[in-house]
Design a protein around this motif. Structure first.
Motif, PDB file in Angstrom:
ATOM      1  N   LEU A 137       0.827  -1.199   0.000  1.00  0.00           N
ATOM      2  CA  LEU A 137       0.000   0.000   0.000  1.00  0.00           C
ATOM      3  C   LEU A 137       0.869   1.260   0.000  1.00  0.00           C
ATOM      4  N   THR A 138       1.980   1.210   0.742  1.00  0.00           N
ATOM      5  CA  THR A 138       2.887   2.364   0.775  1.00  0.00           C
ATOM      6  C   THR A 138       3.499   2.621  -0.600  1.00  0.00           C
ATOM      7  N   LYS A 173      -4.141   6.461   4.243  1.00  0.00           N
ATOM      8  CA  LYS A 173      -4.544   7.292   3.106  1.00  0.00           C
ATOM      9  C   LYS A 173      -4.894   6.419   1.904  1.00  0.00           C
ATOM     10  N   THR A 174      -4.078   5.409   1.639  1.00  0.00           N
ATOM     11  CA  THR A 174      -4.347   4.510   0.514  1.00  0.00           C
ATOM     12  C   THR A 174      -5.651   3.758   0.708  1.00  0.00           C
ATOM     13  N   GLU A 178      -9.040   4.094  -1.589  1.00  0.00           N
ATOM     14  CA  GLU A 178      -9.614   2.934  -2.264  1.00  0.00           C
ATOM     15  C   GLU A 178     -11.064   2.704  -1.848  1.00  0.00           C
ATOM     16  N   LEU A 179     -11.391   2.988  -0.589  1.00  0.00           N
ATOM     17  CA  LEU A 179     -12.779   2.881  -0.140  1.00  0.00           C
ATOM     18  C   LEU A 179     -13.673   3.831  -0.924  1.00  0.00           C
ATOM     19  N   LEU A 180     -13.244   5.065  -1.058  1.00  0.00           N
ATOM     20  CA  LEU A 180     -14.064   6.063  -1.751  1.00  0.00           C
ATOM     21  C   LEU A 180     -14.195   5.755  -3.241  1.00  0.00           C
ATOM     22  N   GLN A 181     -13.222   5.056  -3.804  1.00  0.00           N
ATOM     23  CA  GLN A 181     -13.285   4.708  -5.219  1.00  0.00           C
ATOM     24  C   GLN A 181     -14.095   3.437  -5.463  1.00  0.00           C
ATOM     25  N   LEU A 203      -8.706  15.480   4.299  1.00  0.00           N
ATOM     26  CA  LEU A 203      -8.365  16.517   3.325  1.00  0.00           C
ATOM     27  C   LEU A 203      -7.290  16.038   2.355  1.00  0.00           C
ATOM     28  N   SER A 204      -6.326  15.259   2.842  1.00  0.00           N
ATOM     29  CA  SER A 204      -5.267  14.774   1.958  1.00  0.00           C
ATOM     30  C   SER A 204      -5.828  13.837   0.899  1.00  0.00           C
TER      31      SER A 204
END
Length: 768
Positions: A137-138, A173-174, A178-181, A203-204
């Motif tokens: 993920l990083t 963040k990753t 991915e959840l929102l996508q 926000l990021s």
């Protein structure tokens, strides 16, 4: 070009343009990808094992790596020569421009040169799509961000900017992006306590979306009704009409991401508005930050945890560099401070600001008053001026019953099961389902942490709650300790008793600090065998010496405290101190006519004499103790039979030693004394070894070791593992012998047994 490796999108291996079947395990694929990222360079095997199996012990990780490497070699077939083993320490993938191709390495080159056309052609999907290891993920996030920055056109953002860069949270963040996508996910709530960095993380992620709009709900009054919230959203969208209809009309067709920050301020109103908006605007997604969920259908909860150790240190160093450029931060002090700040971003930032006037060592010392220390004297424009104010905001939103429950729970430390929470924070007649509901609510509101059905409080939160405790909260914890510390001989084994104490050790320790002196002394004596068996020598001595300084000379528990303190002095090889304590305890036992304790004291005086090579005196004392045991009851005989067997063994009387120890085994089996049985078995093993009855000794030690493991008797576990390992090694069973020596090492290190470690070193040294 012989070998082609593709890791962008679904992984693929090609040989001369023909696709080759992937390795049969995902870990073998990950190993190849990790080596490819370091192509041409040596990569340590330990590094590879730690990255691929971060939760495994080093020996397990090393074994897993060997297996994955074998699978990978078989899969590569004739191309396995690309994998080069550099001794037993490192691996290298010898992939160069002349003999192969890797799409990730080519992408990195294109990104570094700013070649947008080449980048667009190479970037066929996320790095190792479908894989979810943290390191993947990083790496995925790093390249996705770089590609987006190079290829995405600039856009006018409706998001606030910050004066300091966002640091860390790469994995979170990753996952959040991915959840929102993900198809079908339209509402995601980032949850956590105040000051955890929810807003900065959200926000990021939102910054990647040109259609994102930010609405700060903390600016609204807590009495806000839906029309006012619709108006706030319309203003953020820069609409001319500030109504619900205008908002839904604007969001009806085009994709949009709405970021609602600090929803806990107006939680019920926010839930109603979000539900209405999502039902009428099918192309809109909503990202919420809150201290509690909206409790809506389809809501995905993304719980944010404190920063890990490395990220916490990085954040502190960055913020410290802003307030005090060039500041020197000693590594040990830095890590210790960040751990005590529990990875809370706000606490780390406020503490770093203090470096203008304080040294880092002084900061750590003053954390005992963290709520006065962690205040900002900067002109911050956000709500987080102090750690105290941040928690005050959450506290004020709780009901009176929730506050009362939390205050009672703050008497608890470490982690605890629901049954313990019910015992100290609820009335005895409270239904278990009602308890579950309250605890769930407090977890939802980010006060409690829940892992595997057990609960805990961050130390920062516990300190905040402590002033709200009532005396009855502490009294309930003491009552719990009184019910749980004694060994219930009729209904449980010694192993079950020790396991229960281990499970509750943190809170039993807390109960001792709250208990009145007379109860504290009683509980301490009940804990005596636990301290000895579990090797908690320093902790027990500190407790007993403290209590002894406070209680009177004729206190009913004084003899017991002296006795157990003496046992712990024996454990750390101070027979002189142990003897003094035992003599004082014996005099009190005789004066109080406490025969049960008198027998134990006499037996340990005999053992103490044996430890000082005074075998004649040891025999006399132990015979006296055994005679009293027979008068008092067979339940007290086992320990003294063992000690007499040990002394006879020392004297070379193997037959007499065998007789005493065999009788001790019988007595302890009959009375279900597991500790005594395990010790008797191990001591008889030494006798049979010296009698050259190797098979008998091995069988006795194997049974003893199994018992010591179940009891958690670390010192005896180490002793038996050491001698059994030596016996098996002499029989040519090298692998099992080595495993037992490793077990002995672990046990001795756990209780800091320097004598045991020295004996083990003597065996492992050449000629040992």
């Amino acid at each position: 070009m012989s070998l082609t490796l593709r890791f962008l999108g679904s992984p693929q291996i090609q040989r001369a343009g023909v696709t080759v079947q992937l390795p049969r395990t995902r870990k073998a694929v990950c190993l190849l990808a990790l080596l490819a990222l370091h192509a041409g360079r040596s990569v340590g095997r330990k590094f590879l094992a730690d990255m691929l199996w971060p939760e495994a012990e080093s020996s397990v990780g090393a074994t897993n790596l060997r297996q994955a490497l074998a699978i990978l070699r078989r899969s590569l077939g004739p191309d396995a020569d690309f994998l080069i083993a550099e001794g037993y320490q490192a691996l290298r993938l010898e992939l160069t421009a002349s003999n192969g191709f890797c799409d990730v390495l080519a992408l990195d080159t294109a990104l570094q040169s700013g070649d947008s056309e080449r980048t667009k052609a190479l970037y066929t999907g996320p790095f190792l799509e479908g894989f979810t290891d943290d390191w993947i993920l990083t790496e995925r996030e790093k390249r996705a961000t770089a590609v987006a920055m190079l290829l995405a056109p600039p856009h006018v953002t409706k998001l606030p900017a910050f004066l300091t860069p966002f640091l860390g949270r790469t994995v979170e963040k990753t996952k959040l992006r991915e959840l929102l996508q993900r198809k079908g996910v339209r509402l995601v709530s980032v949850l956590g306590m105040g000051g955890l960095g929810k807003t900065r993380l959200a926000l990021s992620v939102a910054a990647d979306s040109p259609e994102a709009t930010f609405v700060d709900l903390s600016l609204l009054p807590t009495t806000t009704k839906p029309p006012l919230l619709w108006q706030a959203i319309a203003e953020a969208l820069e609409l001319s009409s500030l109504t619900e209809a205008a908002v839904c009309g604007a969001l009806q067709t085009a994709p949009a991401l709405l970021l609602l920050d600090n929803a806990e301020q107006v939680i019920e109103t926010a839930a109603r508005v979000v539900q209405g908006l999502l039902s009428r605007c099918p192309n809109t997604k909503v990202l919420v930050t809150s201290r509690e969920p909206l409790q809506l259908p389809g809501e995905v909860l993304f719980r944010l945890q404190p920063l890990g150790d490395e990220e916490a240190v990085a954040l502190f160093v960055q913020r410290a560099g802003l307030v005090q450029p060039g500041v020197e931060l000693p590594g040990d002090a830095l890590r210790s401070l960040c751990q005590k700040l529990e990875g809370l971003p706000l606490a780390l930032e406020l503490a770093a600001a203090r470096l203008r006037v304080m040294q880092i060592e002084e900061l750590e010392v003053r954390l005992t008053d963290r709520f006065r220390l962690l205040r900002s004297d900067q002109r911050r424009v956000d709500r987080h001026q102090t750690l105290q104010a941040t928690l005050d905001g959450s506290w004020e939103q709780l009901s009176a019953a929730e506050r009362r429950t939390l205050a009672a729970l703050s008497t608890l430390v470490g982690t605890w099961p629901r049954a313990l929470a019910q015992a100290v924070a609820f009335s005895p007649d409270t239904d278990a389902l009602d308890v579950l509901e309250v605890l769930t609510t407090l977890a939802d509101k980010s006060w409690l942490q829940v892992v595997a059905g057990h609960y805990s409080l961050l130390e920062t939160i516990r300190e905040y709650l402590m002033p709200h405790q009532l005396p009855e909260d502490q009294a309930r914890l003491v009552a719990f300790a009184l019910a749980n510390i004694p060994w219930h001989r009729d209904t449980e084994s010694e192993a079950q008793w020790l396991a229960r104490l281990e499970r509750h050790k943190d809170n039993l320790r807390a109960a001792l600090t709250h208990a009145p002196l007379i109860l504290a002394a009683e509980l301490a004596v009940e804990l005596g065998d636990y301290f000895v068996v579990r090797g908690r020598t320093a902790e027990g001595i500190a407790l007993y010496s403290s209590l002894l300084a406070q209680i009177s000379l004729n206190h009913p528990q004084r003899a017991g405290i002296l006795y157990f303190w003496a046992l712990l002095e024996q454990a750390r090889n101070d027979p002189q101190k142990a003897g003094e304590l035992l003599e004082e305890s014996l005099a009190l036992c005789e004066a109080q006519e406490d025969r049960a304790l008198q027998i134990r004291v006499l037996g340990n005086l005999g053992l103490n004499a044996r430890n000082q090579a005074d075998l004649a005196n040891a025999q006399q004392l132990l015979q006296r103790a055994l005679a009293l045991s027979k008068e008092f009851g067979p339940g007290t005989m086992g320990a003294n039979l063992i000690r007499l067997g040990v002394v006879e063994h020392d004297l070379g009387n193997l037959a007499a030693a065998r007789g005493y120890l065999t009788e001790a085994i019988s007595v302890n089996r009959h009375s279900k004394q597991e500790i005594g049985l395990a010790v008797a078995l191990s001591k008889l093993g030494y006798v049979e070894r010296d009698a050259q009855c190797w098979k008998v000794a091995e069988a006795l030690w194997r049974e003893a070791l199994a018992l010591h493991r179940s009891l958690g008797y670390m010192q005896e576990q180490g002793n038996v593992a050491l001698v059994l390992g030596k016996l098996l090694h002499k029989q040519g069973k090298f692998e099992e012998g080595a495993a037992l020596w490793h077990e002995a090492l672990t046990a001795f290190e756990a209780i800091q047994d320097t004598d045991g470690l020295e004996r083990l070193r003597g065996i492992l040294s050449p000629g040992g």
